[in-house]
Design a protein around this motif. Structure first.
Motif, short mmCIF file in Angstrom:
data_model
loop_
_atom_site.label_atom_id
_atom_site.label_comp_id
_atom_site.label_asym_id
_atom_site.label_seq_id
_atom_site.Cartn_x
_atom_site.Cartn_y
_atom_site.Cartn_z
N VAL A 48 0.85 -1.19 0.00
CA VAL A 48 0.00 0.00 0.00
C VAL A 48 0.88 1.23 0.00
O VAL A 48 1.76 1.38 0.87
N LYS A 49 0.66 2.10 -0.98
CA LYS A 49 1.42 3.36 -1.07
C LYS A 49 0.45 4.52 -0.92
O LYS A 49 -0.55 4.60 -1.62
N PHE A 53 2.99 10.30 2.08
CA PHE A 53 3.03 9.75 3.44
C PHE A 53 4.04 8.62 3.52
O PHE A 53 4.99 8.69 4.29
N GLY A 54 3.83 7.56 2.73
CA GLY A 54 4.77 6.45 2.75
C GLY A 54 4.17 5.18 2.18
O GLY A 54 3.05 5.18 1.68
N SER A 55 4.92 4.11 2.29
CA SER A 55 4.51 2.82 1.74
C SER A 55 4.57 1.74 2.81
O SER A 55 5.53 1.66 3.58
N PHE A 56 3.52 0.92 2.84
CA PHE A 56 3.49 -0.27 3.68
C PHE A 56 3.89 -1.42 2.76
O PHE A 56 3.20 -1.68 1.77
N ILE A 57 4.98 -2.08 3.06
CA ILE A 57 5.53 -3.10 2.17
C ILE A 57 5.59 -4.43 2.89
O ILE A 57 6.09 -4.53 4.01
N LEU A 58 5.06 -5.47 2.22
CA LEU A 58 5.12 -6.83 2.75
C LEU A 58 6.38 -7.50 2.22
O LEU A 58 6.72 -7.38 1.05
N ARG A 59 7.09 -8.19 3.11
CA ARG A 59 8.29 -8.92 2.73
C ARG A 59 8.19 -10.34 3.24
O ARG A 59 7.79 -10.56 4.38
N ASP A 60 8.57 -11.28 2.40
CA ASP A 60 8.62 -12.67 2.84
C ASP A 60 10.05 -12.95 3.29
O ASP A 60 11.00 -12.73 2.55
N THR A 84 6.63 -3.83 6.67
CA THR A 84 7.53 -2.71 6.94
C THR A 84 6.88 -1.43 6.45
O THR A 84 5.99 -1.46 5.60
N PHE A 85 7.30 -0.32 7.00
CA PHE A 85 6.81 0.99 6.57
C PHE A 85 8.00 1.82 6.14
O PHE A 85 9.00 1.90 6.85
N ARG A 86 7.89 2.41 4.98
CA ARG A 86 8.94 3.31 4.49
C ARG A 86 8.29 4.67 4.28
O ARG A 86 7.41 4.84 3.44
N SER A 88 7.70 8.46 3.13
CA SER A 88 8.02 9.20 1.91
C SER A 88 9.06 10.28 2.24
O SER A 88 9.23 10.66 3.40
N GLN A 89 9.70 10.76 1.21
CA GLN A 89 10.69 11.83 1.42
C GLN A 89 10.03 13.07 2.02
O GLN A 89 10.59 13.73 2.89
N MET A 90 8.80 13.35 1.58
CA MET A 90 8.07 14.51 2.11
C MET A 90 7.84 14.37 3.61
O MET A 90 8.06 15.31 4.38
N LEU A 91 7.44 13.19 4.06
CA LEU A 91 7.22 12.95 5.49
C LEU A 91 8.54 13.01 6.26
O LEU A 91 8.61 13.63 7.33
N ARG A 92 9.58 12.42 5.70
CA ARG A 92 10.89 12.47 6.38
C ARG A 92 11.37 13.91 6.53
O ARG A 92 11.89 14.29 7.58
N ASP A 93 11.17 14.72 5.49
CA ASP A 93 11.58 16.13 5.56
C ASP A 93 10.80 16.87 6.64
O ASP A 93 11.38 17.65 7.41
#
Length: 99
Positions: A48-49, A53-60, A84-86, A88-93
């Motif tokens: 989910v992106k 805001f960011g991305s919710f990423i599933l990893r096996d 995991t959650f990554r 976005s650059q905008m949120l990190r800034d």
């Protein structure tokens, strides 16, 4: 270190009520619908992106050998899926510039 505050579903709904003008019931329903959609997509194995805001990423993760730190005994760790959650650059800034 500052006290950590938690943003709740009720606070999100209240914010929608105040800023958008929806009724409290409609606001609460909308928050629940958005969270249900997000959870449903993740449950179905979709990432989910949310732009800006960011991305919710599933990893096996595969099976691996771990070690009990107390006894030193090796134990197999079963394969699993992790979320995991990554940010976005905008949120990190925004977070960086708050300090």
């Amino acid at each position: 270190m500052a006290d950590v505050a938690t943003l709740t579903r009720a606070e999100l709904a209240e914010s929608l009520h105040r800023e958008v003008g929806l009724s409290r019931a409609e606001s609460a329903s909308m928050v629940e619908q958005i969270l249900a959609k997000l959870c449903g997509a993740l449950s179905d194995g979709e990432n989910v992106k949310i732009s800006g805001f960011g991305s919710f990423i599933l990893r096996d993760k595969g099976e691996r050998v771990g070690r009990n730190p107390k006894t030193g005994v090796e134990v197999p760790i079963a394969p699993r899926r992790v979320l995991t959650f990554r940010a976005s650059q905008m949120l990190r800034d925004r977070i960086t510039n708050q300090g």
